[in-house]
Design a protein around this motif. Structure first.
Motif: not given
Lengths: 282, 427
Positions: B109-110, B121-124, B154-156, B115-116
Motif C-alpha cells: 500500500r505504501r 503510477p505505471m511503475r506500480a 485505471l490511473s494509467t 508511486v502515486m
C-alpha cells in the motif's frame, strides 16, 4: 461317470428353458426351505433333437401331460445342483419307463464369476461295464444354445424384468440408461483389448497372426455404414440438442440450489427481509 | 527478548534461520517480538537491508522493509525506496510472506501511495500484479491488494492488464470493503474496454452485495449500473433481485433520481426528449464524472431502434431506416447499420445499389464440433459451480443464526408444535 457321451445325439438348448429353470428354482427357494436339489416333474424340453426318437406310451402319471401337449413328449427332466448324484440316478431310472434314454439337465445355481460358460450340463445315461458289473452311469453331452436373433431380444427383455406398471419416468429412464451404459462399457473394454493386442503386435512383442489381422481389417471396413455430409450435420445437431438439454437441466438445478441458499441467507442475516411474512399463530 | 544493540544479532538470526519451515516459524516468533524495536530503529535499517537477500530471507526482509517504510521520508528517498520495494516484490518467496500478510499488504500500500505521489503510477502496475499473485492462496481469493491494483490500472489506463485479473472467479473474500471496491473499479475498467456485459455483472455485484447500511460505493455503482444497463440491454428494471440487502432496496433509489428519470425517458425511445433531458441535468452528470457514459447512452438509442426494426421488417430501405430512427440522412443510417453488423449486434446485408437492407437470421446452426465443445465446457463449469453451491447451502443450514431464526418462524398448526427450537445456542 464318463467324460463324454458316445450316443451321437447333439442337443440344442433353448435359452427360455434355462430362464424357466432358474425361475422355478428361485421361486421354490423363496417359498419353502430350500432343498439342495429340486427334482421336479419332467417337462417337455422343446430342444430339438437331431436323432430320431420313438414316441413311447406315457405312463398314467403323465397322462394329463400327454393330453395337454399332444405334440410334445417327455424327453427328460431337470434339476439344480452342482453335480449329478446317485439319488438322481434312481429318478432317472424311473423315467426310463417312459423314454428309454431320458435326458437329465443340471443347472448349477451357485454364481461363480470366474466361470465363463453357462452352469448348465446335460447328462445322458449309458450302460457301462465297471468292475465287471454293468451299470447305468451319467455321461456328459455337449450342447449348443440355439436361438433366433429376434427371440434373443425378447428373452433379454424378460430377463431384465422392467417394472411393467411404468414406475416413474425417472426409474425407467435410469434403467434404460444403465443398460446402455453397460453395453457401451463392454464394447469399450473389448475394443481396448483388441487395440492393446494390435499395438503389441505392431511393437513386435507378439508374433503377428495374419488371420487375426485379416479379421480386424474386415471389421474395420464394415464400420462406417453412413459417412455422408448430411448424416454428420444431423448427427451433430442432435448431439448438440441433447447437450443443450443437459445444460438446461444443470442450469435449473443450480438455480434451485442458489434460490434455497439465498432464502436461507435472507432468513439468517437480513432484517425485515419479508413484509407480511409468516408469523406464529395459534 | 532481543535487546538494544542486537540489530546485528537480529540480522544474523534472519540469515541463519531462513532455511526450512520450522526455522522460519521460529524466526517469525522472534521477529514478532522485535517489532517495536524495529520501529524505533527505522532510520538505521536501510543499509541493513543490503545485507539480506530478498528471495531467501523474505520474511526478515519484509519486517525490516515494513519498519523502514512506516517512517516518513523525503521525495528523493521515496524514489529509491520504490525501486527497493519493487525488487523485493519480484524476488520474494510466496510461502514466507504469506506468514505475515498484513505487513506485506501495508508495504504494498505504501508503495502504491509513493508511486502515486511521484506521479508515475505505471511503475506500480507490474509489481502489484506480482504481489497479488504471490499473496493469494489461490486465484479464487480476493486480497486487499486487488482494488489497489485496479485503481493503478485505471490511473494509467492499462485496462488490459486489469481485465486479465478480472477474469478470475472470486469465491473467497477477506474484507467486504475490498469486494465493493474491486467490483466497482473492475466495472469501470470493463466500461473502458467496452465490455459492457462484464461491467454490468460486476456493478450488479456491488449493488446486491450484503450490506447492513448503505455504502457510498454502492450508490456510485448503482448510477453507473443504470447507465450500463441502458447501453448494453436497452432497458432497465427498477425492481431489485431478492438477494439484495434490504438496506440497498430501501435507500438506493433516493440517491440516484436523475438517472432513474433518464432511464424513463430512454424507454420512450424519443431521442429529442432524451437529449433535452441530458442538457438540463448536465451538471449533475459531470459532478459524478458520468457524462461520457451518458453520451454513450444517447447514441445507443439509435441502435435500439434499429434492432426493433429487425423484428418487424425483412427488408427496408436506408431512407426508411433514417426516417424511422430519426437520423438525418441515409448515409448515417448506413454507417450505423454497418457498425452494428461488425459488432455482431444484428445480422443483415446491405445492398448498396438500391439502398436496401435485408435482415437475416442468426446463421449459427449449432451443428459444429466447436459448438459441442463450447456447450460441453459450459456444462463442466456448471457442474463445478453446482458442487460449490451445494457445499455452501449445507454450511448455511448449520449456521446458528439461520437455525435459530428458521425455527422461530415456522408455521405452527398444532398445539404440539410449540415445543422446540432453542432461540440461542451457547457455543
Amino acid at each position: 461317470m464318463a467324460s463324454s457321451s458316445s450316443s451321437g445325439l447333439t442337443f440344442k438348448l433353448h435359452p427360455l428353458v434355462i430362464v424357466n429353470i432358474s425361475d422355478h428354482h428361485t421361486r421354490v427357494k423363496s417359498q419353502s426351505q430350500p432343498p439342495h436339489a429340486s427334482p421336479s416333474s419332467a417337462n417337455g424340453c422343446d430342444a430339438s433333437v437331431s436323432a430320431p426318437a420313438a414316441a413311447s406310451p406315457p405312463p398314467r402319471v403323465f397322462g394329463a401331460d400327454k393330453k395337454v401337449f399332444p405334440n410334445f413328449y417327455i424327453l427328460g427332466w431337470y434339476s439344480t445342483g452342482s453335480d449329478a448324484q446317485e439319488s438322481d440316478m434312481l429318478i432317472h431310472k424311473s423315467l426310463m419307463d417312459i423314454n428309454e434314454s431320458p435326458v437329465y439337465l443340471l443347472l448349477n445355481p451357485s454364481i461363480n464369476h470366474a466361470q465363463k460358460d453357462l452352469p448348465v450340463t446335460i447328462y445322458e445315461s449309458e450302460l457301462h461295464v465297471i468292475d465287471g458289473i454293468p451299470q447305468l452311469i451319467f455321461v456328459r453331452s455337449s450342447y449348443t444354445i440355439e436361438t433366433v436373433e429376434a427371440e434373443r431380444i425378447s428373452v433379454d427383455h424378460v430377463a431384465h424384468l422392467k417394472p411393467s406398471d411404468g414406475g416413474s419416468a425417472a426409474t425407467q429412464l435410469a434403467a434404460h440408461l444403465t443398460s446402455i451404459h453397460s453395453a457401451i462399457k463392454m464394447l469399450n473394454s473389448r475394443i481396448r483389448v483388441l487395440h492393446h493386442y494390435l499395438l503389441a503386435m505392431q511393437k513386435g512383442d507378439i508374433t503377428s497372426e495374419n488371420s487375426l489381422l485379416r479379421q480386424v481389417s474386415s471389421l474395420l471396413r464394415r464400420l462406417p455404414a453412413i459417412e455422408s455430409g448430411k448424416f454428420q450435420d444431423d448427427f451433430l445437431m442432435e448431439y448438440n440438442d441433447t447437450l443443450l438439454i443437459s445444460y438446461l437441466a444443470m442450469f435449473t438445478n443450480c438455480a434451485s440450489t442458489m434460490n434455497d441458499l439465498v432464502d436461507k441467507f435472507n432468513t439468517a442475516y437480513d432484517r425485515q427481509s419479508r413484509r407480511g411474512g409468516r408469523s406464529a399463530f395459534m | 527478548m532481543v535487546k538494544m544493540n542486537s540489530l546485528e544479532a537480529l540480522v544474523a538470526q534472519i540469515q541463519g534461520l531462513s532455511g526450512n519451515s520450522s526455522d522460519i516459524h521460529q524466526l517469525h516468533g522472534h521477529l514478532k517480538q522485535s517489532d517495536q524495536f524495529l520501529y524505533s530503529e527505522s532510520t538505521r535499517l536501510a543499509p541493513v537491508l543490503t545485507q539480506l537477500d530478498p528471495a531467501k530471507h523474505s520474511l526478515g526482509y519484509l519486517y525490516l522493509l515494513e519498519a523502514v517504510t512506516s517512517a516518513p521520508f523525503s521525495k528523493e528517498r521515496a524514489n529509491e525506496l520504490v525501486v527497493v520495494v519493487a525488487r523485493f516484490i519480484n524476488a520474494c518467496t510466496a510461502k514466507q510472506i504469506r506468514l505475515a500478510p498484513d505487513k506485506f499488504i501495508s508495504v504494498c500500500r505504501r508503495f502504491k501511495d509513493q508511486v502515486m505521489l511521484l506521479e508515475a503510477p505505471m511503475r506500480a502496475v507490474a509489481p502489484l500484479l506480482t504481489a497479488i499473485q504471490k499473496l493469494q492462496p489461490s486465484t479464487e481469493h480476493l486480497t486487499t491488494l486487488h482494488p489497489d491494483f485496479l485503481l493503478v490500472c485505471l490511473s494509467t489506463k492499462c485496462y488490459k492488464t486489469g481485465l486479465h485479473l478480472l477474469e478470475d472467479n472470486i469465491s473467497e473474500v477477506d474484507q467486504p470493503r475490498d469486494f465493493f471496491l474491486y467490483c466497482y473499479y473492475g466495472g469501470m475498467i470493463c466500461i473502458g474496454q467496452k465490455h459492457f456485459g462484464k461491467a454490468l455483472e460486476l456493478l450488479h455485484n456491488v449493488v446486491t452485495a450484503p450490506m447492513s447500511t448503505l455504502s457510498a460505493i454502492a450508490v456510485e455503482a448503482y448510477k453507473k449500473y443504470i447507465l450500463v444497463s441502458l447501453i448494453h440491454l436497452g432497458q432497465f428494471t427498477t425492481s431489485f433481485p431478492k438477494y439484495t440487502s434490504s438496506a440497498a432496496q430501501r435507500s438506493l433509489k433516493n440517491y440516484c433520481q436523475p438517472y432513474l428519470e433518464l432511464a424513463n425517458s430512454y424507454s420512450t425511445g424519443k431521442i429529442s426528449e432524451l437529449q433535452t433531458f441530458v442538457q438540463m441535468n448536465r451538471d449533475k452528470f459531470v459532478v459524478d464524472t458520468n457524462l461520457g457514459l451518458v453520451k454513450q447512452v444517447v447514441s445507443s438509442v439509435y441502435k435500439r431502434n434499429i434492432q426493433r426494426l429487425t423484428q418487424t421488417y425483412l427488408t427496408l430501405s436506408l431512407q426508411d431506416i433514417a426516417n424511422t430512427v430519426q437520423l438525418s440522412s441515409p448515409k448515417e443510417a448506413e454507417m450505423h447499420v454497418l457498425q452494428m453488423i461488425q459488432d455482431g449486434e444484428i445480422y443483415a446485408a446491405i445492398n448498396q445499389k438500391d439502398g436496401m437492407v435485408r435482415f437475416l437470421e442468426d446463421p449459427e446452426q449449432y451443428k459444429t464440433c466447436e459448438m459441442i465443445e463450447h456447450v460441453d465446457s459450459s456444462i463442466q463449469r456448471m457442474m463445478a459451480l453446482s458442487k460449490k453451491l451445494t457445499a455452501m447451502d449445507e454450511k448455511m443450514s448449520c449456521d446458528p443464526s439461520y437455525v435459530s431464526k428458521a425455527g422461530r418462524e415456522r408455521q405452527r398448526f398444532d398445539f404440539d408444535d410449540f415445543d422446540g427450537v432453542p432461540q440461542r445456542f451457547n457455543l
